[in-house]
Write a protein that holds these residues in place. Sequence first.
Motif, PDB file in Angstrom:
ATOM      1  N   ARG A  17      -4.839  -3.087  -9.906  1.00 34.66           N
ATOM      2  CA  ARG A  17      -4.795  -4.469 -10.394  1.00 34.66           C
ATOM      3  C   ARG A  17      -5.155  -4.549 -11.878  1.00 34.66           C
ATOM      4  NH1 ARG A  17      -8.242  -8.361  -6.770  1.00 34.66           N
ATOM      5  NH2 ARG A  17      -7.400  -9.806  -8.322  1.00 34.66           N
ATOM      6  N   ALA A  18      -6.065  -3.689 -12.305  1.00 40.34           N
ATOM      7  CA  ALA A  18      -6.501  -3.685 -13.701  1.00 40.34           C
ATOM      8  C   ALA A  18      -6.667  -2.244 -14.146  1.00 40.34           C
ATOM      9  CB  ALA A  18      -7.809  -4.452 -13.862  1.00 40.34           C
ATOM     10  N   ILE A  19      -6.484  -2.022 -15.442  1.00 42.18           N
ATOM     11  CA  ILE A  19      -6.619  -0.674 -15.981  1.00 42.18           C
ATOM     12  C   ILE A  19      -7.455  -0.723 -17.260  1.00 42.18           C
ATOM     13  CG2 ILE A  19      -4.440   0.174 -15.041  1.00 42.18           C
ATOM     14  CD1 ILE A  19      -3.194  -0.226 -17.770  1.00 42.18           C
ATOM     15  N   ASP A  20      -8.090   0.400 -17.553  1.00 45.04           N
ATOM     16  CA  ASP A  20      -8.787   0.579 -18.828  1.00 45.04           C
ATOM     17  C   ASP A  20      -7.839   1.310 -19.770  1.00 45.04           C
ATOM     18  OD1 ASP A  20     -11.380  -0.509 -18.354  1.00 45.04           O
ATOM     19  OD2 ASP A  20     -11.752   1.156 -16.999  1.00 45.04           O
ATOM     20  N   TYR A  21      -7.480   0.650 -20.858  1.00 44.82           N
ATOM     21  CA  TYR A  21      -6.532   1.211 -21.812  1.00 44.82           C
ATOM     22  C   TYR A  21      -7.287   1.901 -22.937  1.00 44.82           C
ATOM     23  CZ  TYR A  21      -3.025   1.356 -25.527  1.00 44.82           C
ATOM     24  OH  TYR A  21      -2.195   1.752 -26.548  1.00 44.82           O
ATOM     25  N   ILE A  22      -6.916   3.140 -23.213  1.00 46.84           N
ATOM     26  CA  ILE A  22      -7.546   3.908 -24.283  1.00 46.84           C
ATOM     27  C   ILE A  22      -6.630   3.884 -25.489  1.00 46.84           C
ATOM     28  CG2 ILE A  22      -8.453   6.159 -24.960  1.00 46.84           C
ATOM     29  CD1 ILE A  22      -8.702   6.804 -21.953  1.00 46.84           C
ATOM     30  N   ASP A  23      -7.128   3.315 -26.579  1.00 48.93           N
ATOM     31  CA  ASP A  23      -6.380   3.268 -27.825  1.00 48.93           C
ATOM     32  C   ASP A  23      -6.853   4.408 -28.721  1.00 48.93           C
ATOM     33  OD1 ASP A  23      -5.959   2.297 -30.759  1.00 48.93           O
ATOM     34  OD2 ASP A  23      -4.677   1.021 -29.564  1.00 48.93           O
ATOM     35  N   LEU A  24      -5.918   5.052 -29.416  1.00 48.30           N
ATOM     36  CA  LEU A  24      -6.306   6.180 -30.262  1.00 48.30           C
ATOM     37  C   LEU A  24      -7.305   5.780 -31.345  1.00 48.30           C
ATOM     38  CD1 LEU A  24      -3.123   8.363 -30.795  1.00 48.30           C
ATOM     39  CD2 LEU A  24      -5.221   8.945 -29.613  1.00 48.30           C
ATOM     40  N   ALA A  25      -7.225   4.546 -31.808  1.00 45.25           N
ATOM     41  CA  ALA A  25      -8.168   4.105 -32.829  1.00 45.25           C
ATOM     42  C   ALA A  25      -9.596   4.059 -32.302  1.00 45.25           C
ATOM     43  CB  ALA A  25      -7.764   2.731 -33.367  1.00 45.25           C
ATOM     44  N   ASN A  26      -9.742   3.971 -30.983  1.00 45.73           N
ATOM     45  CA  ASN A  26     -11.066   3.979 -30.365  1.00 45.73           C
ATOM     46  C   ASN A  26     -11.480   5.372 -29.905  1.00 45.73           C
ATOM     47  OD1 ASN A  26     -11.786   1.323 -30.651  1.00 45.73           O
ATOM     48  ND2 ASN A  26     -10.794   0.683 -28.754  1.00 45.73           N
ATOM     49  N   THR A  27     -10.674   6.366 -30.261  1.00 42.55           N
ATOM     50  CA  THR A  27     -10.950   7.747 -29.863  1.00 42.55           C
ATOM     51  C   THR A  27     -11.182   8.549 -31.132  1.00 42.55           C
ATOM     52  OG1 THR A  27      -9.442   7.412 -28.007  1.00 42.55           O
ATOM     53  CG2 THR A  27     -10.091   9.670 -28.487  1.00 42.55           C
ATOM     54  N   LYS A  28     -12.437   8.862 -31.414  1.00 40.91           N
ATOM     55  CA  LYS A  28     -12.786   9.469 -32.692  1.00 40.91           C
ATOM     56  C   LYS A  28     -13.612  10.730 -32.493  1.00 40.91           C
ATOM     57  CE  LYS A  28     -10.985   6.553 -35.670  1.00 40.91           C
ATOM     58  NZ  LYS A  28      -9.943   6.988 -36.621  1.00 40.91           N
ATOM     59  N   TRP A  29     -13.107  11.837 -33.039  1.00 41.20           N
ATOM     60  CA  TRP A  29     -13.872  13.084 -33.097  1.00 41.20           C
ATOM     61  C   TRP A  29     -14.514  13.424 -31.748  1.00 41.20           C
ATOM     62  CZ3 TRP A  29     -12.036  15.351 -37.039  1.00 41.20           C
ATOM     63  CH2 TRP A  29     -11.781  14.677 -38.223  1.00 41.20           C
ATOM     64  N   GLY A  30     -13.704  13.349 -30.692  1.00 37.72           N
ATOM     65  CA  GLY A  30     -14.166  13.824 -29.404  1.00 37.72           C
ATOM     66  C   GLY A  30     -14.809  12.783 -28.514  1.00 37.72           C
ATOM     67  N   ILE A  45      -7.094  13.950 -24.894  1.00 34.81           N
ATOM     68  CA  ILE A  45      -6.181  13.031 -25.566  1.00 34.81           C
ATOM     69  C   ILE A  45      -6.067  13.459 -27.023  1.00 34.81           C
ATOM     70  CG2 ILE A  45      -5.734  10.617 -26.140  1.00 34.81           C
ATOM     71  CD1 ILE A  45      -7.819   9.974 -23.899  1.00 34.81           C
ATOM     72  N   VAL A  46      -4.860  13.592 -27.522  1.00 34.18           N
ATOM     73  CA  VAL A  46      -4.660  14.044 -28.897  1.00 34.18           C
ATOM     74  C   VAL A  46      -3.708  13.088 -29.604  1.00 34.18           C
ATOM     75  CG1 VAL A  46      -3.898  15.918 -30.389  1.00 34.18           C
ATOM     76  CG2 VAL A  46      -4.977  16.447 -28.207  1.00 34.18           C
ATOM     77  N   GLY A  47      -4.134  12.567 -30.744  1.00 39.39           N
ATOM     78  CA  GLY A  47      -3.275  11.712 -31.552  1.00 39.39           C
ATOM     79  C   GLY A  47      -2.470  12.548 -32.525  1.00 39.39           C
ATOM     80  N   THR A  48      -1.142  12.474 -32.438  1.00 42.27           N
ATOM     81  CA  THR A  48      -0.292  13.289 -33.311  1.00 42.27           C
ATOM     82  C   THR A  48       0.069  12.574 -34.605  1.00 42.27           C
ATOM     83  OG1 THR A  48       1.675  12.491 -32.141  1.00 42.27           O
ATOM     84  CG2 THR A  48       0.675  14.530 -31.356  1.00 42.27           C
ATOM     85  N   VAL A  49      -0.265  11.282 -34.701  1.00 42.19           N
ATOM     86  CA  VAL A  49      -0.033  10.532 -35.931  1.00 42.19           C
ATOM     87  C   VAL A  49      -1.316  10.575 -36.754  1.00 42.19           C
ATOM     88  CG1 VAL A  49       0.548   8.284 -36.914  1.00 42.19           C
ATOM     89  CG2 VAL A  49       1.618   9.027 -34.771  1.00 42.19           C
ATOM     90  N   ARG A  50      -1.211  10.967 -38.021  1.00 39.90           N
ATOM     91  CA  ARG A  50      -2.369  11.112 -38.905  1.00 39.90           C
ATOM     92  C   ARG A  50      -3.480  11.901 -38.216  1.00 39.90           C
ATOM     93  NH1 ARG A  50      -0.555   5.949 -39.763  1.00 39.90           N
ATOM     94  NH2 ARG A  50      -2.066   5.023 -38.341  1.00 39.90           N
ATOM     95  N   PRO A  51      -3.215  13.176 -37.879  1.00 36.40           N
ATOM     96  CA  PRO A  51      -4.208  13.972 -37.135  1.00 36.40           C
ATOM     97  C   PRO A  51      -5.528  14.143 -37.872  1.00 36.40           C
ATOM     98  CG  PRO A  51      -2.434  15.359 -37.982  1.00 36.40           C
ATOM     99  CD  PRO A  51      -1.993  13.936 -38.175  1.00 36.40           C
ATOM    100  N   GLY A  52      -5.534  13.950 -39.184  1.00 34.93           N
ATOM    101  CA  GLY A  52      -6.789  14.043 -39.923  1.00 34.93           C
ATOM    102  C   GLY A  52      -7.793  12.976 -39.550  1.00 34.93           C
ATOM    103  N   ASN A  53      -7.340  11.929 -38.831  1.00 30.11           N
ATOM    104  CA  ASN A  53      -8.253  10.881 -38.399  1.00 30.11           C
ATOM    105  C   ASN A  53      -9.168  11.328 -37.259  1.00 30.11           C
ATOM    106  OD1 ASN A  53      -7.165   9.146 -40.254  1.00 30.11           O
ATOM    107  ND2 ASN A  53      -5.919   8.008 -38.802  1.00 30.11           N
ATOM    108  N   GLY A  54      -8.903  12.479 -36.688  1.00 29.95           N
ATOM    109  CA  GLY A  54      -9.771  12.979 -35.624  1.00 29.95           C
ATOM    110  C   GLY A  54      -9.651  12.217 -34.326  1.00 29.95           C
ATOM    111  N   SER A  55      -8.447  11.757 -33.989  1.00 25.96           N
ATOM    112  CA  SER A  55      -8.262  10.995 -32.760  1.00 25.96           C
ATOM    113  C   SER A  55      -7.984  11.957 -31.613  1.00 25.96           C
ATOM    114  CB  SER A  55      -7.118   9.985 -32.913  1.00 25.96           C
ATOM    115  OG  SER A  55      -7.426   9.031 -33.882  1.00 25.96           O
ATOM    116  N   TYR A  56      -9.043  12.482 -31.040  1.00 27.90           N
ATOM    117  CA  TYR A  56      -8.897  13.341 -29.863  1.00 27.90           C
ATOM    118  C   TYR A  56     -10.126  13.180 -28.987  1.00 27.90           C
ATOM    119  CZ  TYR A  56     -12.099  16.484 -32.321  1.00 27.90           C
ATOM    120  OH  TYR A  56     -13.176  17.010 -32.971  1.00 27.90           O
TER     121      TYR A  56
END
Length: 324
Positions: A273-286, A313-324
């Motif tokens: 019914r509901a899900i927790d959405y993970i945004d890459l901007a909220n995923t920083k350096w592990g 989770i690995v962000g392939t856009v601007r990987p220097g941002n540490g979104s993983y």
Amino acid sequence: MPTESNSWARQREWVQMDSLCDGIFDCPHSTPELTLDGPLVVRSQDIRSGVFRWHDAGRVSEETYQERIARAEPKFGDILYSREGTYFGIAAEMPRNQKVCLGQRMVLIRPNPTKINSRFLRLWLNSPILSRHIHGFRDGTVAERLNMPTIRGLPVPIFEGGEQNAIAELLGSFDDKIELNRRTNETLEAMARAIFQDWFVDFGPTRRKIEGATNPIEIMGELLVDPRHARELAEFFPANTSNSGLPDGWTEGDLGQYAVLNPESWSPREAPRAIDYIDLANTKWGTIEATTVYAWQDAPSRARRIVRAGDTIVGTVRPGNGSY
């Protein structure tokens, strides 16, 4: 009032938020020019976890600051609220002893301390039940947003002052601990990155062995946190390199040898019914700093991919941002 509240064991009286506040102020509808120093400017991404990360916030000139506080100057006890964009509908407390102006997409809420506990209101604004409620009132096809009449009319349940204070103290202490843990994790993650760079990119232990180091602690370097493991760790690093420049006996591989892409996604029939959405901007350096709760029918299509415990989770856009 949120329809979910009908199931509460104890029913409450409800009021509109603006009746509990001395003012609710919209931001100037312009993007401020940032400077290297000066007063802080709070933007929606700075409060995405429900805490104002002022250490990482931008700054503006004193002139810009004065222009942007013409309607109201944020002060301790106020609430910073995002009204538009990826992080809309998130509240954070104004920190002590800081000069802060509103960036674009932000609203300043000034609770009346004789009517409501400021921290209690911030906790309510960030509660999952209100988060799900406001998703039914958002508008905008490009950027989700809440209009000012909707924000002023947000429903707030009435609790007695003693109840408010007890809830704010209890849940607020958890928030304070979470924030302390987050800062500790940032420090530890920075240390881990430095150690990884030294050991597995620069091959520091092998290089120091080649240079003549024999003491295990010296071989492993000053970044080693626990010297008790120095001798055991030093044995993993050879004392010379191969023609490829790697430590002797080491080889290079690729990610496909050790991991696979997770192809899973929900179908409408299987979806919760509901899900927790993970945004890459909220995923920083592990660290996943925050998630957004969506009713299934309101979730963006990209939110239908399933993330399992143990996945990375690995962000392939601007990987220097540490979104993983």
